[in-house]
Design a protein around this motif. Structure first.
Motif, PDB file in Angstrom:
ATOM      1  N   THR A 131      46.925 -64.980 -14.411  1.00  0.00           N
ATOM      2  CA  THR A 131      47.708 -65.824 -15.325  1.00  0.00           C
ATOM      3  C   THR A 131      48.572 -66.809 -14.543  1.00  0.00           C
ATOM      4  O   THR A 131      48.701 -67.978 -14.923  1.00  0.00           O
ATOM      5  CB  THR A 131      48.558 -64.940 -16.260  1.00  0.00           C
ATOM      6  OG1 THR A 131      47.697 -64.036 -16.953  1.00  0.00           O
ATOM      7  CG2 THR A 131      49.309 -65.776 -17.278  1.00  0.00           C
ATOM      8  N   GLN A 167      46.395 -69.460 -13.659  1.00  0.00           N
ATOM      9  CA  GLN A 167      46.060 -70.290 -14.828  1.00  0.00           C
ATOM     10  C   GLN A 167      47.165 -71.308 -15.094  1.00  0.00           C
ATOM     11  O   GLN A 167      46.887 -72.439 -15.525  1.00  0.00           O
ATOM     12  CB  GLN A 167      45.839 -69.398 -16.056  1.00  0.00           C
ATOM     13  CG  GLN A 167      44.561 -68.560 -15.934  1.00  0.00           C
ATOM     14  CD  GLN A 167      44.490 -67.426 -16.935  1.00  0.00           C
ATOM     15  OE1 GLN A 167      45.433 -67.208 -17.708  1.00  0.00           O
ATOM     16  NE2 GLN A 167      43.383 -66.697 -16.941  1.00  0.00           N
ATOM     17  N   GLU A 171      44.825 -62.132 -25.549  1.00  0.00           N
ATOM     18  CA  GLU A 171      43.597 -62.698 -24.966  1.00  0.00           C
ATOM     19  C   GLU A 171      42.829 -63.513 -25.998  1.00  0.00           C
ATOM     20  O   GLU A 171      42.307 -64.579 -25.684  1.00  0.00           O
ATOM     21  CB  GLU A 171      42.698 -61.599 -24.385  1.00  0.00           C
ATOM     22  CG  GLU A 171      43.279 -60.876 -23.176  1.00  0.00           C
ATOM     23  CD  GLU A 171      43.928 -61.798 -22.173  1.00  0.00           C
ATOM     24  OE1 GLU A 171      43.325 -62.832 -21.829  1.00  0.00           O
ATOM     25  OE2 GLU A 171      45.057 -61.513 -21.749  1.00  0.00           O
ATOM     26  N   GLU A 221      44.331 -66.858 -26.473  1.00  0.00           N
ATOM     27  CA  GLU A 221      44.037 -67.728 -25.328  1.00  0.00           C
ATOM     28  C   GLU A 221      42.587 -68.199 -25.340  1.00  0.00           C
ATOM     29  O   GLU A 221      42.291 -69.352 -25.005  1.00  0.00           O
ATOM     30  CB  GLU A 221      44.299 -66.987 -24.024  1.00  0.00           C
ATOM     31  CG  GLU A 221      45.748 -66.621 -23.803  1.00  0.00           C
ATOM     32  CD  GLU A 221      45.927 -65.974 -22.457  1.00  0.00           C
ATOM     33  OE1 GLU A 221      46.406 -66.670 -21.549  1.00  0.00           O
ATOM     34  OE2 GLU A 221      45.555 -64.788 -22.305  1.00  0.00           O
ATOM     35  N   GLU A 241      39.817 -65.205 -19.175  1.00  0.00           N
ATOM     36  CA  GLU A 241      40.361 -64.577 -20.400  1.00  0.00           C
ATOM     37  C   GLU A 241      39.288 -63.700 -21.053  1.00  0.00           C
ATOM     38  O   GLU A 241      39.573 -62.590 -21.503  1.00  0.00           O
ATOM     39  CB  GLU A 241      40.838 -65.629 -21.415  1.00  0.00           C
ATOM     40  CG  GLU A 241      41.754 -66.711 -20.883  1.00  0.00           C
ATOM     41  CD  GLU A 241      43.101 -66.244 -20.366  1.00  0.00           C
ATOM     42  OE1 GLU A 241      43.292 -65.041 -20.110  1.00  0.00           O
ATOM     43  OE2 GLU A 241      43.966 -67.116 -20.199  1.00  0.00           O
ATOM     44  N   HIS A 280      45.557 -59.203 -14.130  1.00  0.00           N
ATOM     45  CA  HIS A 280      45.611 -60.346 -15.054  1.00  0.00           C
ATOM     46  C   HIS A 280      46.916 -61.133 -14.917  1.00  0.00           C
ATOM     47  O   HIS A 280      46.936 -62.335 -15.197  1.00  0.00           O
ATOM     48  CB  HIS A 280      45.389 -59.903 -16.497  1.00  0.00           C
ATOM     49  CG  HIS A 280      44.989 -61.047 -17.386  1.00  0.00           C
ATOM     50  ND1 HIS A 280      43.933 -61.884 -17.088  1.00  0.00           N
ATOM     51  CD2 HIS A 280      45.531 -61.539 -18.536  1.00  0.00           C
ATOM     52  CE1 HIS A 280      43.846 -62.818 -18.019  1.00  0.00           C
ATOM     53  NE2 HIS A 280      44.796 -62.634 -18.905  1.00  0.00           N
TER      54      HIS A 280
HETATM   55 ZN    ZN Z   1      45.068 -63.926 -20.602  1.00  0.00          ZN
END
Ligand code: ZN
Ligand code: FE
Ligand code: FE
Length: 174
Positions: free
Chosen positions: A51, A54, A109, A112, A142, A47
């Motif tokens: 991220t 992201q 999470e 988000e 997410e 993750h």
């Molecule tokens: Zn996240």
């Protein structure tokens, strides 16, 4: 910045998420290191990579909107990460700490998921289809990260945390 249009509000939300993601990139390595369960550590590490991606997706969003990518401090994420740190910085049984790390990560999470869901709905209304696509890609990541954490908690970590405390006084209801 005044909120005179839905686009103003969308930009406000995007700055918040952009800063939140940057805070998460900084915080995740310590969570990875603190995790005892290898499946959990791997999920958090994966993750972290997502991220970082992201963050660059949001940079593409700002580019689409013709604005510089600039965040505004997300106080919500700052608070959630600070609470998570309370678990990381404490001694304890590894499985119990893992369960706490999962709880903290899932709060992140959920923040988000709300933030991307809100921004995506607004972008849809504004007809910004490329922005919608970018936001949705991160939203789906997410959601998947959150579900994986539930799976790890309920599949192994919570039970191990329960065993770690066996014999140390049972929780009971009156
Ligand atoms: Zn996240
Ligand atoms: Fe994220
Ligand atoms: Fe925020």
């Amino acid at each position: 910045m005044a909120f005179d249009s839905l686009q103003d509000l969308l930009v406000h939300e995007l700055k918040d998420i952009y800063n939140a993601e940057q805070q998460i990139v900084k915080a995740l390595p310590k969570m990875v290191k603190s995790a005892d369960n290898p499946t959990l550590a791997q999920a958090l590490q994966t993750h972290l990579r997502e991220t970082e991606n992201q963050v660059s997706r949001l940079e593409q969003v700002f580019e689409r909107l013709g604005m510089p990518a600039r965040g505004k401090k997300c106080k919500g994420m700052e608070g959630l990460l600070e609470e998570g740190k309370e678990v990381l910085d404490e001694d304890g049984a590894p499985a119990v700490k893992d369960a706490g790390i999962i709880g903290a990560a899932q709060k992140v999470e959920h923040y988000e998921i709300s933030a991307y869901g809100t921004a995506k709905s607004m972008a849809e209304l504004l007809g910004l289809s490329q922005v919608v696509e970018l936001l949705d890609a991160s939203l789906q990541e997410e959601v998947a990260a959150d579900e994986l954490l539930t799976h790890i908690a309920e599949g192994q970590v919570n039970e191990m945390a329960l065993q770690a405390g066996a014999g140390r006084g049972q929780a009971s209801e009156s």
